[in-house]
Design a protein around this motif. Sequence first.
Motif, PDB file in Angstrom:
ATOM      1  N   LEU A  61      28.936  -1.393 -25.034  1.00  0.00           N
ATOM      2  CA  LEU A  61      27.987  -1.592 -26.137  1.00  0.00           C
ATOM      3  C   LEU A  61      28.134  -3.015 -26.655  1.00  0.00           C
ATOM      4  O   LEU A  61      29.212  -3.424 -27.074  1.00  0.00           O
ATOM      5  CB  LEU A  61      28.278  -0.583 -27.260  1.00  0.00           C
ATOM      6  CG  LEU A  61      27.401  -0.705 -28.497  1.00  0.00           C
ATOM      7  CD1 LEU A  61      25.940  -0.403 -28.198  1.00  0.00           C
ATOM      8  CD2 LEU A  61      27.905   0.211 -29.616  1.00  0.00           C
ATOM      9  N   THR A  98      23.302  -3.115 -24.198  1.00  0.00           N
ATOM     10  CA  THR A  98      24.459  -2.657 -23.415  1.00  0.00           C
ATOM     11  C   THR A  98      24.599  -3.521 -22.170  1.00  0.00           C
ATOM     12  O   THR A  98      23.645  -4.181 -21.740  1.00  0.00           O
ATOM     13  CB  THR A  98      24.278  -1.198 -22.959  1.00  0.00           C
ATOM     14  OG1 THR A  98      23.007  -1.078 -22.325  1.00  0.00           O
ATOM     15  CG2 THR A  98      24.368  -0.223 -24.091  1.00  0.00           C
ATOM     16  N   THR A 131      21.583   3.137 -20.743  1.00  0.00           N
ATOM     17  CA  THR A 131      21.649   2.778 -22.164  1.00  0.00           C
ATOM     18  C   THR A 131      21.924   4.047 -22.968  1.00  0.00           C
ATOM     19  O   THR A 131      21.793   5.151 -22.451  1.00  0.00           O
ATOM     20  CB  THR A 131      20.329   2.115 -22.621  1.00  0.00           C
ATOM     21  OG1 THR A 131      20.449   1.726 -23.994  1.00  0.00           O
ATOM     22  CG2 THR A 131      19.135   3.037 -22.472  1.00  0.00           C
TER      23      THR A 131
END
Length: 869
Positions: A61, A98, A131
């Motif tokens: 992340l 991400t 994601t």
Amino acid sequence: PQVIRREDYTAPAFLIETVELVFDLDRDATIVASRLSLKANPERGSGAGDVVSLDGEDMKLLSLKVDGTALAAGDYEVTGEGLRFKAPSEQFVVEIETRISPVNNTRLEGLYVSQSAYCTQCEAEGFRRITYFMDRPDVMATYRVTINAPKDTCPVLLSNGNLVSSTDLPDGRHQAVWDDPFPKPCYLFALVAGDLACVEDSFKTMSGRDVALRIFVEHGNEDRCDYAMDSLKRAMKWDEDVYGLEYDLDLFNIVAVSDFNMGAMENKSLNVFNAKYILAKSDTATDTDYELIESIVAHEYFHNWSGNRVTCRDWFQLSLKEGLTVFRDQEFSSDERSRPVQRIKDVQRLRAGQFPEDGGPLAHPVRPDSYIEINNFYTATVYQKGAEVIRMMHTLLGAEGYRKGIDLYFERHDGQAVTCDDFARAMEDANGVNFDQFRLWYSQAGTPNLIWKGEYDADKQAYRLTIEQKTEPTPGQVIKSDLQMPVKIGLLARDGSELHAQTIDLTQAKQEFLFEDISEEPVVSFNRDFSAPVNVGTIPSHEDLAFLMGNDTDAFNRWEAGQKYASDLLIAAVRAYAKSGDADAALGNVNAFCNALRATLTNDDLDKAFRAQAMILPGEAMLAEQLQPADPEAIYQVRQALRRKVAIALQDEFEASYRHNASNDAYSPDATSAGQRALRAVALSYLAATGETVFLDLALEQYRTADNMTDRMAALTVLNDQDHPGRAEALADFESRFASDTVVIDKWFSLQAMSSRTDTLDQVKKLMEHSAFTMRNPNKVRALVGAFAMANQRNFHAADGSGYAFYADRLMELDNLNPQVAARLAAPLGKWRKFDEDRASKMKAELNRILAKENLSRDLYEIASKSVA
Ligand code: HT7
Ligand code: ZN
């Protein structure tokens, strides 16, 4: 690992309405920026302060914003499974960045690299590897996707829907923007980027719209796309004609890739295929390959309605789309080819894959109740038995009633994520019927067993048929209910005429049916066309079976009678062989059976493809299913002995058949020509079974002179089990011709892995060192290692356990790379209950060894633990 249960389903707390994705593609560090507009789900009454939970695995992340503001460290939580934070209001925007590594993605789920192209696979739960998202099929959103990539290595940039713009960027990069107007679950998202060649065509829909059709393949394969393209156009037309369903965008793309976990994927307007189910030309693909390409291209196309426009509410409903779509593709193939032969092949597949599943440790209902890993539930039960359930509705309601139900289903549920129950309800409502009992097919596992008995009353000219049904307990489901099923029957007079035919609506444990005006004691043709997917325990006399082989007006049951006759002979002989060790003596006199086969072989009124099928004896695995315990060596010896006896008895006819079915015409993949080749191949294989060297020379000659892959493989298959020097010559020739052809060389791997020769395991081990083999490519693993365990009963079950140990080692090795494929290959070890104590304990020991592996995946754990129990 956590068990997910169907009864725990709750609607999502928040819905996602629109998704904007920006991909900056890089092999090792792709950056994915997503912008999601979320709103509270009124069905759940959720709102500000409620937890928003997004799935996400194996990614970094980089940033997280809600309504434009970066969340502070304490305001969100990231675990190995996802991301959680509190909703600021009822409607808000989430922005996430991400980083993922496509080149290190050996699982082939999410975004990965195949050859040099980027490619995605999101069903079932791959999107969460791209994601953070609500990775569940009942969250449907519209997608706008921007792809940025280097122009030289990725001139082609594809995603779902319509291309909005293509722009050059600085530094040799370029950008494509795609927009899909149809709301979809994330499992239907796709992205492909790479240097691919494109073959183009078009289709005019029933309302007159032109749809551009494109197939993207590796450069050099452009000349292998014609059949897939033709199949696609025929499928589009068939769906309009038979279902009234029209394609809904102006573009339909297919991409073929070499690294793929399964056969193909129906992503909206961007189907991604395992290259082996697209690429074909006469000297690289067999008739079976062409058949598979046609049906899989059609299957994925049909999903556009049955799966995409109307999708599944949750993964327990998988058969809603898969069972229905398999039924649709089976019917398409039946219309395009020979209906009876198609039905025979579909039933063979059901019996080979689904019946053992339903009778083994992995048995589950068509609509499962629980799972640990959903990828393990893309099963023969969900697909093939699911298709049989739809077929039974079609039989019960008739073609018109079925179509009314389908029309209502699509009208009612277009754009929704629904359940198997919703499907059944549409069928009921459109036809005014009640499917309460029929619905049990969705919830009850196990294959019903039917026993029938007939009694003829000559004075009353009446025939009484009594049918009993029983389903044995399956793991976790001990009590079974009686099912509703359509059983088609025919009553035949001895002169072959039909005295009566009917579809019986069977609903009870024991039911009697009385037929009047039956002028003589009939021969019963039971469960015609395999109208109910059941086992039938009643075995007619050999005399009646021979009669049905020659006279039944139902082609399926003509074939079925031959299979039953052969099975009955073989099973009795396997038992006798256990005492005598002499296969010929165990079989005894089989002249009557040979005569019945001869009548079929020489009946020119019958389709050649059908005759070819009718000559093939039940396979070793099929016979093992009917024996407890099964002795693989005895089955092999006895089956070979019967083949030899048939071959000797029918040698003249096989020679004639071989000669008459030679063709001087250029290869054509059509069903009639394929049937002719199939009959000739069967003849050759029986001629070789006589044991006469002259026929092995003939096989070598056919190999050398073949001008198409079907004839070449037919010859090589014959030589493959032999000691004849032609074997080595042909295998070496095949290798040198096709070593660099990744699709074709898999045939060479498989063939050697399936050889009945006793040196096969050593060969397989050697072949693992071959430069064309890699454990990273699922096709290669399936072709060599999978074929050994799944299609070589004799060697896999070698009494010393060497086959089991080798296989368990490979599964563990594969588990580290690609757990999904490892788990899908694990079923053969779970069949230990079928075998003698010694084999059973060796198989269980290997399963326990797998269970003790460090870092065992959830996928393989689920299969191994259920299999060993
Ligand atoms: N719906 C697809 C099933 C599927 C799949 C395909 C490729 C790779 C992984 C996959 N997981 C699930 C294909 C179909 O049945 O049409
Ligand atoms: Zn499907």
